[in-house]
Design a protein around this motif. Structure first.
Motif, PDB file in Angstrom:
ATOM      1  N   GLN A   1       0.829  -1.199   0.000  1.00 60.45           N
ATOM      2  CA  GLN A   1       0.000   0.000   0.000  1.00 60.45           C
ATOM      3  C   GLN A   1       0.868   1.256   0.000  1.00 60.45           C
ATOM      4  O   GLN A   1       0.616   2.214  -0.739  1.00 60.45           O
ATOM      5  N   GLU A   2       1.888   1.235   0.866  1.00 61.78           N
ATOM      6  CA  GLU A   2       2.781   2.387   0.943  1.00 61.78           C
ATOM      7  C   GLU A   2       3.527   2.580  -0.372  1.00 61.78           C
ATOM      8  O   GLU A   2       3.696   3.699  -0.857  1.00 61.78           O
ATOM      9  N   HIS A   3       3.988   1.472  -0.914  1.00 61.94           N
ATOM     10  CA  HIS A   3       4.711   1.524  -2.188  1.00 61.94           C
ATOM     11  C   HIS A   3       3.820   2.085  -3.287  1.00 61.94           C
ATOM     12  O   HIS A   3       4.220   2.973  -4.053  1.00 61.94           O
ATOM     13  N   ASP A   4       2.578   1.585  -3.367  1.00 57.67           N
ATOM     14  CA  ASP A   4       1.653   2.047  -4.399  1.00 57.67           C
ATOM     15  C   ASP A   4       1.314   3.521  -4.208  1.00 57.67           C
ATOM     16  O   ASP A   4       1.227   4.284  -5.173  1.00 57.67           O
ATOM     17  N   PHE A   5       1.119   3.922  -2.936  1.00 54.04           N
ATOM     18  CA  PHE A   5       0.809   5.325  -2.659  1.00 54.04           C
ATOM     19  C   PHE A   5       1.946   6.236  -3.116  1.00 54.04           C
ATOM     20  O   PHE A   5       1.733   7.226  -3.819  1.00 54.04           O
ATOM     21  N   SER A   6       3.161   5.873  -2.678  1.00 56.06           N
ATOM     22  CA  SER A   6       4.303   6.727  -3.007  1.00 56.06           C
ATOM     23  C   SER A   6       4.576   6.749  -4.506  1.00 56.06           C
ATOM     24  O   SER A   6       4.893   7.796  -5.076  1.00 56.06           O
ATOM     25  N   THR A   7       4.464   5.572  -5.129  1.00 59.12           N
ATOM     26  CA  THR A   7       4.698   5.503  -6.576  1.00 59.12           C
ATOM     27  C   THR A   7       3.670   6.342  -7.325  1.00 59.12           C
ATOM     28  O   THR A   7       4.005   7.091  -8.256  1.00 59.12           O
ATOM     29  N   ALA A   8       2.400   6.232  -6.905  1.00 61.82           N
ATOM     30  CA  ALA A   8       1.352   7.027  -7.559  1.00 61.82           C
ATOM     31  C   ALA A   8       1.602   8.511  -7.360  1.00 61.82           C
ATOM     32  O   ALA A   8       1.422   9.321  -8.282  1.00 61.82           O
ATOM     33  N   LEU A   9       2.033   8.871  -6.116  1.00 60.70           N
ATOM     34  CA  LEU A   9       2.321  10.274  -5.852  1.00 60.70           C
ATOM     35  C   LEU A   9       3.456  10.771  -6.737  1.00 60.70           C
ATOM     36  O   LEU A   9       3.374  11.831  -7.355  1.00 60.70           O
ATOM     37  N   GLN A  10       4.518   9.963  -6.803  1.00 49.46           N
ATOM     38  CA  GLN A  10       5.657  10.379  -7.607  1.00 49.46           C
ATOM     39  C   GLN A  10       5.290  10.484  -9.085  1.00 49.46           C
ATOM     40  O   GLN A  10       5.640  11.451  -9.756  1.00 49.46           O
ATOM     41  N   ARG A  11       4.579   9.493  -9.580  1.00 47.37           N
ATOM     42  CA  ARG A  11       4.223   9.531 -11.000  1.00 47.37           C
ATOM     43  C   ARG A  11       3.302  10.704 -11.310  1.00 47.37           C
ATOM     44  O   ARG A  11       3.365  11.279 -12.404  1.00 47.37           O
ATOM     45  N   SER A  12       2.425  11.064 -10.356  1.00 40.31           N
ATOM     46  CA  SER A  12       1.539  12.193 -10.601  1.00 40.31           C
ATOM     47  C   SER A  12       2.304  13.505 -10.684  1.00 40.31           C
ATOM     48  O   SER A  12       1.864  14.457 -11.327  1.00 40.31           O
ATOM     49  N   LEU A  13       3.473  13.556 -10.014  1.00 43.73           N
ATOM     50  CA  LEU A  13       4.266  14.783 -10.028  1.00 43.73           C
ATOM     51  C   LEU A  13       5.255  14.837 -11.189  1.00 43.73           C
ATOM     52  O   LEU A  13       5.699  15.913 -11.583  1.00 43.73           O
ATOM     53  N   LEU A  14       5.599  13.654 -11.698  1.00 44.25           N
ATOM     54  CA  LEU A  14       6.608  13.608 -12.753  1.00 44.25           C
ATOM     55  C   LEU A  14       5.938  13.754 -14.113  1.00 44.25           C
ATOM     56  O   LEU A  14       5.701  12.794 -14.832  1.00 44.25           O
ATOM     57  N   SER A  15       5.627  14.982 -14.446  1.00 41.43           N
ATOM     58  CA  SER A  15       4.878  15.264 -15.674  1.00 41.43           C
ATOM     59  C   SER A  15       5.770  15.106 -16.905  1.00 41.43           C
ATOM     60  O   SER A  15       6.996  15.093 -16.828  1.00 41.43           O
TER      61      SER A  15
END
Length: 552
Positions: free
Chosen positions: A312-326
């Protein structure tokens, strides 16, 4: 003991009435008044001690004993008194018969420690252990007249030691189990080593019979109607006891998070030995076996919960990072490729980022960085630092070092307890003598150096002296570096997950990077980014961010 004293058997204590009730004349010993001095003296010795002792006298081995010996022979008393050994111990004669005969024949004594001597003394053939000696008793002429037995029962100690060994073996096998199937397999493999205590065991995990020991016959997982008990239900039928033990979490074990599935329920059904009494010690042993299995089930559930939380933590952080990496902007003279690869699912994620955007004055800004840590706090810190740097860069219209100093002050003033490495760069289009050129200016806050690939394929680490990390010295000085980018050249920015390995120093990673880029220098920006991810060194446990610029 005199003959008259023997006739009254005063020293026999509670056994006096039993001694008087025996028709000694009907035995091979004859009337008490005719007993030999050796027999009288031996009986006197035996009756005047509390330690379990017995006498086997004459060629028929007539049995006499004291009060302490009655505990060893159970319900064989009182009929054993005055009977022959063959009548009293038919189940043990294969073992004790040759010893008795040998002692009487003058071939010396015998001593055994923890000898297995099964006895039929409580209505069934019981598994028993004794430490005892068989010693000759000689008459006045030196001839052996009888056998003196000095004995103590060691059944409890022997059986307890065996059960302790089984528990230790079970715990050892369960330490590394990874799932319920392996748990059931290892449990039954351990229990099979103690068939004396656990002749038949069935395990039911999640309502399904998982494994069985000792028999192909399934034991009913549901206790009989009306049976009750705390942590254990026992039912005895036709002399055989069957026990039901729920495999449940203990109250002293930590609870799992509410959103995590509880450990699977289970039942252990054990058919107990029909050669051992069902004592509190037997019950405690069964509870400890069940507790060991239940604890392992809880541990598996906790491990699954931990993995789920990490995912869950991995998915959250990955999603957060991908959302910021435009997606980066593209132009006719500058092409940009970006890649982000999270750490493996088994590892925690970090705070890597890359960014590329057009500034107010038309310059192209590039940033790459890594917030210290490997958790969602690091990912959240990355988002703050990345967005703050983006806003400062867009607003200030200053060289990169000034932008980074402003970021340091903002992080300090806003109380951000964050440490990060980063590179802030900008690419300006400048005209000299009517000729336009591209100039890269950057500042490095403790980050791995970018790599320049010349149009001729030469590879250079743009090292210089990096400045202090972000979040360390808010008033520290920072330095700008500059390089002209010729058409056909490329610049590679990356985070340390690409080159840093625990088993090797960082120079090894830089050597790998420069060799790889030299070998693939002819590739375009997209191909180079893919190659670096595909050929990165093994054993990575960190995120990787890559930004590749190519000048046309």
């Amino acid at each position: 003991m005199t003959a008259s004293g023997a006739a009254s058997f005063e020293a026999a204590g509670p056994l006096q009435s039993h001694y008087k009730a025996v028709d000694w004349q009907a035995t091979s010993l004859g009337p008490v008044e005719e007993w030999t001095p050796a027999l009288l003296a031996t009986v006197d010795l035996m009756l005047n001690t509390n330690f379990p002792m017995a006498v086997l006298w004459g060629p028929d081995f007539v049995v006499l004993y004291n009060q302490g010996y009655t505990d060893l022979i159970g319900d064989k008393h009182p009929s054993a008194l005055g009977s022959t050994a063959a009548q009293v111990f038919p189940e043990a004669m294969d073992f004790i018969g040759p010893m008795m005969e040998g002692v009487l024949a003058g071939r010396g004594n015998h001593w055994y420690e923890d000898a297995a001597v099964p006895l039929h003394r409580r209505g069934y053939l019981e598994e028993c252990y004794f430490t005892f000696s068989y010693s000759p008793v000689s008459g006045g002429g030196g001839e052996v007249e009888g056998v003196l037995i000095v004995a103590t029962e060691t059944s409890v100690r022997v059986v307890t030691s065996r059960r302790q060994t089984l528990l230790a073996h079970l715990l050892e096998r369960l330490v590394g189990v990874r799932d319920l199937d392996e748990l059931a397999e290892q449990t039954c493999a351990a229990l099979r080593t103690d068939a004396a205590d656990l002749p038949v065991v069935d395990l039911y995990l999640d309502g399904v019979r998982a494994r069985s020991t000792g028999s192909d016959l399934s034991l009913d997982p549901v206790p009989p109607a009306g049976a009750s008990g705390e942590r254990l239900v026992a039912d005895t039928h036709d002399g055989t006891t069957t026990v039901w033990l729920p495999l449940e979490r203990r109250e002293d074990e930590p609870s799992l998070p509410s959103d995590i599935e509880s450990p699977p329920s289970g039942m252990m059904v054990a058919r107990c030995s029909d050669q051992l009494p069902f004592t509190p010690g037997y019950e405690l042993f069964l509870r400890l076996v069940a507790d060991a299995v239940a604890h392992s089930m809880s541990r598996l559930a906790a491990r699954a919960a931990e993995v789920a939380l990490h995912e869950q933590e991995h998915d959250f952080s990955t999603a957060l990072q991908r959302s910021l990496l435009s997606a980066p902007p593209q132009s006719d003279d500058i092409r940009v490729a970006v890649r982000y690869e999270p750490a493996t699912a088994a590892a925690q994620v970090g705070g890597d980022w890359h960014d590329c955007f057009v500034l107010q004055d038309g310059a192209l800004a590039v940033t790459i960085g890594d917030v210290a840590g490997h958790d969602r706090d690091a990912a959240a810190g990355m988002a703050q630092v990345r967005n703050m740097l983006r806003g400062i860069a867009y607003t200030l219209e200053e060289p990169p070092a000034a932008m980074m100093r402003a970021l340091d002050k903002a992080m300090d003033g806003l109380g951000m307890n964050t440490i990060a490495t980063a590179i802030m760069g900008r690419i300006d289009r400048e005209s000299t003598d009517g000729r336009q050129r591209l100039v890269l200016r950057w500042t490095n806050a403790g980050h791995p150096p970018p790599v320049l690939i010349s149009p001729e394929g030469e590879v250079e680490l743009l090292t210089g002296t990096p400045d202090v990390l972000l979040g360390v010295l808010p008033e520290g000085d920072r330095v700008d570096h500059a390089r002209t980018l010729e058409p056909g050249s490329s610049v590679v920015f990356y985070t340390d997950g690409l080159v840093d390995r625990r088993s090797q120093d960082l120079d090894h990673g830089f050597d790998w990077l420069t060799r790889t880029l030299s070998h693939h220098a002819g590739q375009d920006h997209e191909q180079l980014a893919d190659t670096l991810l595909a050929e990165q060194m093994p054993d990575s446990d960190d995120d990787v961010a890559i930004l590749v610029l190519h000048v046309s």
